[in-house]
Design an enzyme around this catalytic site. Structure first.
Site, short mmCIF file in Angstrom:
data_model
loop_
_atom_site.label_atom_id
_atom_site.label_comp_id
_atom_site.label_asym_id
_atom_site.label_seq_id
_atom_site.Cartn_x
_atom_site.Cartn_y
_atom_site.Cartn_z
N GLY A 112 0.83 -1.19 0.00
CA GLY A 112 0.00 0.00 0.00
C GLY A 112 0.87 1.25 0.00
O GLY A 112 2.00 1.24 0.51
N GLN B 29 3.19 9.86 1.19
CA GLN B 29 4.47 9.13 1.15
C GLN B 29 5.29 9.45 -0.10
O GLN B 29 6.47 9.08 -0.16
CB GLN B 29 4.24 7.62 1.24
N CYS C 63 6.32 -0.15 7.18
CA CYS C 63 5.88 0.99 6.37
C CYS C 63 7.05 1.43 5.50
O CYS C 63 8.18 1.52 5.99
CB CYS C 63 5.44 2.13 7.29
N LEU C 64 6.78 1.71 4.23
CA LEU C 64 7.85 2.13 3.33
C LEU C 64 8.51 3.43 3.81
O LEU C 64 9.67 3.68 3.52
CB LEU C 64 7.30 2.32 1.90
N HIS D 208 -4.00 1.29 8.16
CA HIS D 208 -2.62 1.77 8.08
C HIS D 208 -2.49 2.89 7.04
O HIS D 208 -1.93 3.97 7.33
CB HIS D 208 -1.69 0.59 7.73
N GLU D 209 -3.02 2.63 5.83
CA GLU D 209 -2.85 3.61 4.75
C GLU D 209 -3.66 4.87 4.97
O GLU D 209 -3.18 5.98 4.73
CB GLU D 209 -3.24 2.97 3.40
N HIS E 260 -2.23 7.50 7.17
CA HIS E 260 -1.25 8.41 6.56
C HIS E 260 -1.91 9.71 6.12
O HIS E 260 -1.27 10.77 6.08
CB HIS E 260 -0.60 7.75 5.33
NI NI Z 1 2.80 3.18 5.76
#
Ligand code: NI
Length: 185
Positions: free
Chosen positions: A45, A50, A99-100, A141-142, A145
């Site tokens: 995701g 991000q 998480c990226l 999670h997404e 953000h």
């Molecule tokens: Ni993340």
């Protein structure tokens, strides 16, 4: 085009993201770039903040885990202006997340297993649905953000203390990862 991923410490990750509409400049190209970036970083995701854009846009690819979760075969979806409307708090579970934007950090996070979400798809059709299981976790999670939150914000007690040092290393640029990033330094 693969975009650099903004890592912890970049102010955009703490911003409240704005809604968008179909007039958002070069939206199809941005969505394609987010898919390319997600694939290059082997994530499941990616939220627009991000890649440095404080707008309510998320892509989720669960097809990559469909060997373990056959129900997600072909699940590659764009979520525009998503919101979590309700949390069913009767059941919660704990699962490890990463998480990226927080390379190298993996921690167990407790979340409700069922949520009601509203969003628009790529064609701006409205959706209002209950979601459960792994997808519900990834969405939480997404979508976090988009409200300036990262998954480590959910940690409590000792785990929260322990993760502070790792986050400090990220802020100092002491980390490595296999994809292109835009870090604080
Ligand atoms: Ni993340």
């Amino acid at each position: 085009m693969i975009l650099p991923i903004y890592t912890f410490g970049q102010p955009v990750l703490r911003k409240q993201a704005e809604e968008i509409d179909a007039t958002y400049p070069e939206l199809p190209q941005l969505i394609q770039n987010m898919w390319d970036t997600l694939a290059a970083s082997e994530g499941i995701g990616l939220a627009a903040p991000q890649v440095g854009l404080p707008v309510r846009l998320v892509v989720i690819d669960l097809d990559v885990i469909s060997e373990d979760f056959p129900e997600y075969k072909g699940h590659r979806k764009v979520y525009i202006n998503p919101y979590i409307e309700e949390y069913d708090t009767t059941e919660q579970d704990v699962s490890e997340e990463g998480c990226l934007s927080l390379p190298g950090i993996h921690e167990p996070v407790k979340r409700p297993t069922r949520i009601r979400v509203t969003y628009q798809d790529e064609e701006f059709n409205e959706h209002d649905e209950w979601v459960e299981g792994y997808l519900a976790r990834v969405m939480q999670h997404e979508f976090d953000h988009l409200d300036g939150k990262v998954f480590t914000d959910h940690l409590v007690g000792l785990r929260r203390q322990l993760v502070k040092r790792k986050l400090g290393d990220l802020l100092k640029g002491r980390f490595s990862c296999s994809y292109k990033v835009k870090s604080k330094r």
